[in-house]
Design a protein around this motif. Structure first.
Motif, PDB file in Angstrom:
ATOM      1  N   ARG A 133       0.836  -1.200   0.000  1.00  0.00           N
ATOM      2  CA  ARG A 133       0.000   0.000   0.000  1.00  0.00           C
ATOM      3  C   ARG A 133       0.870   1.249   0.000  1.00  0.00           C
ATOM      4  O   ARG A 133       1.926   1.286   0.622  1.00  0.00           O
ATOM      5  N   LEU A 134       0.391   2.264  -0.699  1.00  0.00           N
ATOM      6  CA  LEU A 134       1.027   3.573  -0.677  1.00  0.00           C
ATOM      7  C   LEU A 134       0.011   4.560  -0.116  1.00  0.00           C
ATOM      8  O   LEU A 134      -1.107   4.662  -0.630  1.00  0.00           O
ATOM      9  N   CYS A 135       0.379   5.257   0.960  1.00  0.00           N
ATOM     10  CA  CYS A 135      -0.515   6.220   1.609  1.00  0.00           C
ATOM     11  C   CYS A 135       0.068   7.621   1.477  1.00  0.00           C
ATOM     12  O   CYS A 135       1.292   7.801   1.472  1.00  0.00           O
ATOM     13  N   ALA A 136      -0.798   8.611   1.364  1.00  0.00           N
ATOM     14  CA  ALA A 136      -0.373   9.997   1.224  1.00  0.00           C
ATOM     15  C   ALA A 136      -1.133  10.870   2.215  1.00  0.00           C
ATOM     16  O   ALA A 136      -2.315  10.645   2.494  1.00  0.00           O
ATOM     17  N   CYS A 137      -0.448  11.852   2.751  1.00  0.00           N
ATOM     18  CA  CYS A 137      -1.093  12.848   3.596  1.00  0.00           C
ATOM     19  C   CYS A 137      -0.365  14.176   3.419  1.00  0.00           C
ATOM     20  O   CYS A 137       0.765  14.212   2.918  1.00  0.00           O
ATOM     21  N   VAL A 138      -1.026  15.264   3.796  1.00  0.00           N
ATOM     22  CA  VAL A 138      -0.429  16.594   3.671  1.00  0.00           C
ATOM     23  C   VAL A 138       0.185  16.984   5.007  1.00  0.00           C
ATOM     24  O   VAL A 138      -0.335  16.654   6.074  1.00  0.00           O
ATOM     25  N   LEU A 139       1.299  17.700   4.935  1.00  0.00           N
ATOM     26  CA  LEU A 139       1.997  18.112   6.143  1.00  0.00           C
ATOM     27  C   LEU A 139       1.570  19.491   6.629  1.00  0.00           C
ATOM     28  O   LEU A 139       1.769  19.821   7.784  1.00  0.00           O
ATOM     29  N   ARG A 140       1.038  20.326   5.765  1.00  0.00           N
ATOM     30  CA  ARG A 140       0.599  21.653   6.216  1.00  0.00           C
ATOM     31  C   ARG A 140      -0.355  22.267   5.212  1.00  0.00           C
ATOM     32  O   ARG A 140      -0.220  22.105   4.010  1.00  0.00           O
ATOM     33  N   GLY A 141      -1.354  22.951   5.720  1.00  0.00           N
ATOM     34  CA  GLY A 141      -2.150  23.888   4.933  1.00  0.00           C
ATOM     35  C   GLY A 141      -3.127  23.310   3.947  1.00  0.00           C
ATOM     36  O   GLY A 141      -4.309  23.636   3.982  1.00  0.00           O
ATOM     37  N   SER A 142      -2.692  22.466   3.067  1.00  0.00           N
ATOM     38  CA  SER A 142      -3.517  22.010   1.965  1.00  0.00           C
ATOM     39  C   SER A 142      -4.367  20.800   2.364  1.00  0.00           C
ATOM     40  O   SER A 142      -4.250  20.276   3.466  1.00  0.00           O
ATOM     41  N   THR A 143      -5.215  20.390   1.457  1.00  0.00           N
ATOM     42  CA  THR A 143      -6.055  19.212   1.685  1.00  0.00           C
ATOM     43  C   THR A 143      -5.887  18.235   0.537  1.00  0.00           C
ATOM     44  O   THR A 143      -5.581  18.620  -0.592  1.00  0.00           O
ATOM     45  N   LEU A 144      -6.106  16.964   0.844  1.00  0.00           N
ATOM     46  CA  LEU A 144      -5.966  15.893  -0.130  1.00  0.00           C
ATOM     47  C   LEU A 144      -7.247  15.084  -0.099  1.00  0.00           C
ATOM     48  O   LEU A 144      -7.671  14.607   0.954  1.00  0.00           O
ATOM     49  N   GLN A 145      -7.881  14.949  -1.241  1.00  0.00           N
ATOM     50  CA  GLN A 145      -9.163  14.257  -1.304  1.00  0.00           C
ATOM     51  C   GLN A 145      -9.016  12.943  -2.048  1.00  0.00           C
ATOM     52  O   GLN A 145      -8.446  12.894  -3.140  1.00  0.00           O
ATOM     53  N   ALA A 146      -9.547  11.900  -1.434  1.00  0.00           N
ATOM     54  CA  ALA A 146      -9.469  10.579  -2.048  1.00  0.00           C
ATOM     55  C   ALA A 146     -10.373  10.495  -3.264  1.00  0.00           C
ATOM     56  O   ALA A 146     -11.446  11.080  -3.308  1.00  0.00           O
ATOM     57  N   SER A 147      -9.925   9.779  -4.255  1.00  0.00           N
ATOM     58  CA  SER A 147     -10.735   9.481  -5.427  1.00  0.00           C
ATOM     59  C   SER A 147     -10.917   7.972  -5.489  1.00  0.00           C
ATOM     60  O   SER A 147     -10.477   7.240  -4.603  1.00  0.00           O
TER      61      SER A 147
END
Length: 488
Positions: free
Chosen positions: A326-340
């Protein structure tokens, strides 16, 4: 390190030995499941620094594993490493007898071949002209005179020393073969026998890429021998192991022109240290190796500060990467990441301080490797939101796949359009904890700007070893030539 096993006798009856290195002692030589690398040294008797290159690599590997180094521990647990430290004992013994303090210039084996005198430096067969691919192709890349330094012998594999290496390759089917030679500071690839020799584009690319990675730290030149060492060689060992067995095959020429064949003692350790990374990299590349090949950003049209993020993963090793990672992603500051589609929300990922531990191979956490993307050294040490994760598909050796796109958004008031992401890598849940811990490796970070249409970042992660039945991604059959005062 297993007890040396006899693999033959030299022309004059001296034993030829191989040592098998790995955690599976007692069955190391018999194990056919592990990715395998064959290392040889002293094919030419007047190149003693090559022995110390092999020894220094082995010493570095074992001392790193003893200190808990993740990469070394992983290689010992998941590779079969074969070492032939003295491939030409007769020639080496001749040099020791006639020049006991060094400087002997006999390069060939112990065969009697020269009519000018018996048992001279001119006697013998050049073992690196005695292999079976394009043997005797012409009298440029080898010679027909028994007194020549490049005498190829009476026929392909006429010499017991070349037959011993042939038998090892045929028996153990290594993914990679590395021959140490001196001198030149370069890495030579197949084919050696003719600059016009055909080789498939895919196999040439594989050799060029692996060779470039192996020389990334010592900055050796890389190319087919006519590109690197400057002249053709026929009946060459690497040509044969690639053409006949499909092994990725390399010759590394260590030492510079001032070092020549017999470097001063003060230069032995520095020369040996220069090829440790190359030997380590080839061991890694022999098995599964997952790499983050590219990170592309497509701006979000009218929505300011938004982009579609696409990650491409590559199986750059010579065996397949199995399913379940599995490869997981998250943001470290400020921005947002939305799953598709294809991504799922997960709990918040580990802190960025853990990234630094992984980058040094010191993590004691089970099965997590990480890669940071963004502005280095800026922002908090922990993700501000939950991670999104996707499963990496099965990848055959030397193939790639794009993961589903993610939507990345910056806050509207942001004056600095940078996004910092932390990518977390996890191997299949079925792996034993000890194996999983060492199957995670980290890579360097890269900067990514949301206003750019595309960006590229690269990092390598040692993937979980494929199960039985996932065969090696071997080279096909079809490239190497070989400089002036030196002869590989």
């Amino acid at each position: 390190v297993g007890a040396p096993a006899k693999v033959g006798s030299s022309r004059n009856g001296r034993d030829l030995w191989v040592s098998c290195v790995g955690t599976n002692q007692g069955r190391c030589l018999a194990d056919r499941s592990r990715p395998t690398v064959l290392y040889t040294a002293l094919v030419h008797a007047r190149e003693p620094a090559t022995v110390m290159c092999l020894v220094q690599f082995l010493r570095s590997l074992l001392s790193s594993a003893a200190a808990g180094g993740a990469e070394a521990t992983h290689l010992l647990a998941h590779r079969k490493l074969l070492f032939v430290p003295v491939a030409n004992p007769d020639g080496y013994a001749w040099n020791e007898l006639h020049r006991p303090h060094g400087g002997g210039m006999k390069r060939k084996n112990g065969a009697r071949s020269c009519t000018r005198s018996p048992d001279s430096a001119d006697d013998g067969v050049d073992l690196n002209r005695n292999f079976g691919h394009k043997f005797g192709y012409d009298d440029v890349g080898s010679e027909a005179s028994g007194c020549s330094e490049m005498w190829r012998g009476e026929g392909a594999f006429s010499e017991p020393e070349s037959r011993a290496i042939r038998d090892l390759v045929q028996t153990h089917a290594p993914e990679v073969v590395l021959h140490w030679h001196g001198w030149g500071n370069d890495v030579a690839l197949p084919f050696s026998y003719d600059w016009r020799a055909p080789i498939s584009a895919a196999d040439l690319e594989t050799h060029q890429e692996l060779g470039a990675e192996a020389s990334a730290r010592n900055h050796y030149g890389v190319g087919r021998a006519w590109e690197s060492v400057g002249y053709p060689v026929n009946g060459e060992a690497g040509d044969w192991s690639y053409a006949a067995q499909g092994a990725a095959s390399f010759t590394i020429e260590v030492g510079n022109s001032r070092d020549s064949f017999w470097p001063p003692p003060s230069r032995i350790d520095p020369i040996a240290a220069e090829s440790v990374w190359a030997a380590t990299y080839f061991a890694t590349a022999a098995g599964p190796q997952l790499q983050l090949g590219s990170v592309s950003l497509a701006t979000g049209g009218s929505a300011a500060g938004s982009a579609q993020l696409t990650l491409v993963v590559q199986a750059n090793g010579l065996r397949a990467v199995r399913v379940g990672h599995r490869l997981c992603a998250c943001v470290l500051r400020g921005s947002t990441l939305q799953a598709s589609s294809g991504w799922a929300d997960e709990a918040a990922s580990p802190s960025a301080s853990s990234l630094r531990r992984h980058a040094r191979g010191l993590s004691d956490e089970a099965g997590v490797g990480q890669l940071g993307l963004g502005q280095p050294g800026v922002g908090p040490a922990r993700c501000e939101a939950a991670s999104v994760c996707a499963e990496v598909p099965f990848l055959r050796a030397r193939t790639s796949a794009a993961l589903p796109a993610l939507s990345l958004s910056l806050p509207p008031e942001s004056s600095d359009p940078w996004a910092e992401l932390l990518l977390t890598w996890a191997p299949p849940a079925g792996l034993r904890r000890a194996d999983a811990r060492h199957e995670a490796a980290a890579a360097a970070g890269a900067r990514t700007h949301t206003s750019a249409s595309a960006a590229r970042a690269a990092g390598t992660i040692a993937a979980g070893e494929g199960p039985a039945g996932e065969g090696p991604g071997r080279c096909g059959t079809a490239g190497r030539t070989g400089a002036t005062s030196r002869t590989p």
